[in-house]
Design a protein around this motif. Structure first.
Motif, PDB file in Angstrom:
ATOM      1  N   ALA A  43       1.135  -0.932   0.661  1.00  0.00           N
ATOM      2  CA  ALA A  43      -0.465  -0.276   0.010  1.00  0.00           C
ATOM      3  C   ALA A  43       1.168   0.912   0.100  1.00  0.00           C
ATOM      4  N   SER A  44       0.893   1.646  -1.330  1.00  0.00           N
ATOM      5  CA  SER A  44       2.182   3.482  -1.168  1.00  0.00           C
ATOM      6  C   SER A  44       1.605   4.426  -0.196  1.00  0.00           C
ATOM      7  N   GLU A  45      -0.280   4.480   0.069  1.00  0.00           N
ATOM      8  CA  GLU A  45       0.053   5.255   0.695  1.00  0.00           C
ATOM      9  C   GLU A  45       0.383   5.449   1.647  1.00  0.00           C
ATOM     10  N   SER A  46       0.113   4.068   2.411  1.00  0.00           N
ATOM     11  CA  SER A  46       0.437   3.847   3.861  1.00  0.00           C
ATOM     12  C   SER A  46       2.078   3.702   4.633  1.00  0.00           C
ATOM     13  N   ASN A  47       2.680   3.396   2.914  1.00  0.00           N
ATOM     14  CA  ASN A  47       4.217   2.862   3.152  1.00  0.00           C
ATOM     15  C   ASN A  47       4.242   1.381   3.295  1.00  0.00           C
ATOM     16  N   LEU A  48       3.394   1.179   2.791  1.00  0.00           N
ATOM     17  CA  LEU A  48       3.856  -0.242   3.647  1.00  0.00           C
ATOM     18  C   LEU A  48       4.135  -1.610   2.402  1.00  0.00           C
ATOM     19  N   THR A  49       5.271  -2.004   2.945  1.00  0.00           N
ATOM     20  CA  THR A  49       6.817  -2.783   1.974  1.00  0.00           C
ATOM     21  C   THR A  49       5.931  -4.114   2.580  1.00  0.00           C
ATOM     22  N   ALA A  50       6.849  -5.290   1.919  1.00  0.00           N
ATOM     23  CA  ALA A  50       6.727  -6.333   2.272  1.00  0.00           C
ATOM     24  C   ALA A  50       8.463  -7.268   1.387  1.00  0.00           C
ATOM     25  N   ARG A  51       9.087  -8.383   1.929  1.00  0.00           N
ATOM     26  CA  ARG A  51       9.415  -9.557   1.221  1.00  0.00           C
ATOM     27  C   ARG A  51       9.189 -10.376   0.888  1.00  0.00           C
ATOM     28  N   LEU A  52       9.282 -11.189  -0.013  1.00  0.00           N
ATOM     29  CA  LEU A  52       8.465 -12.463  -0.580  1.00  0.00           C
ATOM     30  C   LEU A  52       9.791 -13.478  -0.330  1.00  0.00           C
ATOM     31  N   TYR A  53       9.399 -14.051  -0.041  1.00  0.00           N
ATOM     32  CA  TYR A  53      10.837 -15.278  -0.332  1.00  0.00           C
ATOM     33  C   TYR A  53      10.144 -16.465  -1.196  1.00  0.00           C
ATOM     34  N   LEU A  54      10.903 -16.825  -2.192  1.00  0.00           N
ATOM     35  CA  LEU A  54      10.377 -17.960  -2.604  1.00  0.00           C
ATOM     36  C   LEU A  54      11.363 -19.723  -3.161  1.00  0.00           C
ATOM     37  N   PRO A  55      11.126 -20.502  -2.530  1.00  0.00           N
ATOM     38  CA  PRO A  55      12.426 -21.771  -2.653  1.00  0.00           C
ATOM     39  C   PRO A  55      12.316 -21.832  -3.508  1.00  0.00           C
ATOM     40  N   LYS A  56      13.312 -22.684  -4.056  1.00  0.00           N
ATOM     41  CA  LYS A  56      13.774 -23.539  -5.016  1.00  0.00           C
ATOM     42  C   LYS A  56      13.174 -24.545  -5.780  1.00  0.00           C
ATOM     43  N   ASN A  97       9.468 -25.238   2.802  1.00  0.00           N
ATOM     44  CA  ASN A  97       9.559 -25.781   1.765  1.00  0.00           C
ATOM     45  C   ASN A  97       7.855 -23.485   1.680  1.00  0.00           C
ATOM     46  N   VAL A  98       8.289 -23.847   1.534  1.00  0.00           N
ATOM     47  CA  VAL A  98       6.789 -22.168   2.011  1.00  0.00           C
ATOM     48  C   VAL A  98       7.302 -20.699   1.496  1.00  0.00           C
ATOM     49  N   VAL A  99       6.590 -20.911   0.772  1.00  0.00           N
ATOM     50  CA  VAL A  99       6.659 -19.016   0.206  1.00  0.00           C
ATOM     51  C   VAL A  99       6.385 -18.064   1.690  1.00  0.00           C
ATOM     52  N   ALA A 100       7.166 -17.110   1.770  1.00  0.00           N
ATOM     53  CA  ALA A 100       7.216 -16.217   3.199  1.00  0.00           C
ATOM     54  C   ALA A 100       6.150 -14.736   2.529  1.00  0.00           C
ATOM     55  N   VAL A 101       6.127 -14.434   3.478  1.00  0.00           N
ATOM     56  CA  VAL A 101       5.737 -12.994   3.297  1.00  0.00           C
ATOM     57  C   VAL A 101       6.213 -12.141   4.639  1.00  0.00           C
ATOM     58  N   SER A 102       6.910 -11.244   4.619  1.00  0.00           N
ATOM     59  CA  SER A 102       7.281 -10.894   6.173  1.00  0.00           C
ATOM     60  C   SER A 102       7.457  -9.347   5.765  1.00  0.00           C
ATOM     61  N   VAL A 103       6.286  -8.748   5.968  1.00  0.00           N
ATOM     62  CA  VAL A 103       5.483  -7.251   6.398  1.00  0.00           C
ATOM     63  C   VAL A 103       6.223  -6.822   7.246  1.00  0.00           C
ATOM     64  N   ASN A 104       6.160  -5.451   6.338  1.00  0.00           N
ATOM     65  CA  ASN A 104       7.292  -4.104   7.481  1.00  0.00           C
ATOM     66  C   ASN A 104       5.650  -3.305   7.281  1.00  0.00           C
ATOM     67  N   TYR A 105       5.580  -3.252   8.834  1.00  0.00           N
ATOM     68  CA  TYR A 105       3.967  -2.597   9.469  1.00  0.00           C
ATOM     69  C   TYR A 105       5.141  -1.196   9.821  1.00  0.00           C
ATOM     70  N   ARG A 106       3.267  -0.104   9.729  1.00  0.00           N
ATOM     71  CA  ARG A 106       4.426   0.937  10.478  1.00  0.00           C
ATOM     72  C   ARG A 106       4.946   0.457  12.053  1.00  0.00           C
ATOM     73  N   LYS A 107       6.048   2.016  13.114  1.00  0.00           N
ATOM     74  CA  LYS A 107       6.089   1.155  13.993  1.00  0.00           C
ATOM     75  C   LYS A 107       5.632   2.749  14.976  1.00  0.00           C
ATOM     76  N   ALA A 108       5.941   2.333  16.231  1.00  0.00           N
ATOM     77  CA  ALA A 108       5.860   3.220  17.159  1.00  0.00           C
ATOM     78  C   ALA A 108       7.365   3.976  17.410  1.00  0.00           C
ATOM     79  N   PRO A 109       7.623   5.009  17.814  1.00  0.00           N
ATOM     80  CA  PRO A 109       6.342   6.147  18.377  1.00  0.00           C
ATOM     81  C   PRO A 109       5.626   6.705  17.276  1.00  0.00           C
ATOM     82  N   GLU A 110       6.561   6.473  15.721  1.00  0.00           N
ATOM     83  CA  GLU A 110       6.276   7.687  15.171  1.00  0.00           C
ATOM     84  C   GLU A 110       4.544   7.175  13.920  1.00  0.00           C
ATOM     85  N   HIS A 111       3.956   6.373  14.621  1.00  0.00           N
ATOM     86  CA  HIS A 111       2.963   5.587  14.149  1.00  0.00           C
ATOM     87  C   HIS A 111       2.516   4.755  15.548  1.00  0.00           C
TER      88      HIS A 111
END
Length: 130
Positions: A43-56, A97-111
């Motif tokens: 979500a670009s409006e809240s600068n929400l990002t994630a890192r995806l991991y795909l096994p071989k 052997n899983v696909v992982a989605v690691s979420v970079n949520y907003r953090k306090a104290p700014e949020h």
């Protein structure tokens, strides 16, 4: 939003629903584990990002489980881009052997809370829609 029947591979409601998913990665490959990772914007409006991991993948059209991972840090420190979490998810993706989605949520104290909870909900909705 209900998925199209063509998107559903198998259902055993209300417990299990398996979707047809196609993932295309242009990314970074960890040569030790064989896991590929890629950063995405949820979500670009809240600068929400994630890192995806795909096994071989060992065979074509291989079905994989999905893990949505929310890193530690008491909602105020760290990120999924920290080397500790990155290394852990590379290893976990390869071993389990899983696909992982690691979420970079907003953090306090700014949020202050509930911003992190809102981000977690948006991330889960994004995962379901993809």
């Amino acid at each position: 939003m209900e998925p199209n029947q063509s998107e559903i591979a198998f259902e055993f409601l209300p417990i299990i629903r398996v979707y047809e998913v196609t993932v295309c990665f242009s990314n970074i490959l960890n040569h030790r584990t064989g896991v590929s990772s890629k950063d995405v914007t949820i979500a670009s409006e809240s600068n929400l990002t994630a890192r995806l991991y795909l096994p071989k993948l060992t065979k074509e059209n291989q079905k994989l489980s999905l893990l949505v991972y929310f890193h530690g840090g008491a909602f105020c420190v760290s990120s999924p881009f920290n080397s500790k979490y990155h290394s852990y998810l590379n290893t976990l993706g390869a071993e389990a052997n899983v696909v992982a989605v690691s979420v970079n949520y907003r953090k306090a104290p700014e949020h202050p809370l509930p911003a992190a909870y809102d981000d977690a909900w948006v991330a889960l909705q994004w995962v379901v829609s993809h």
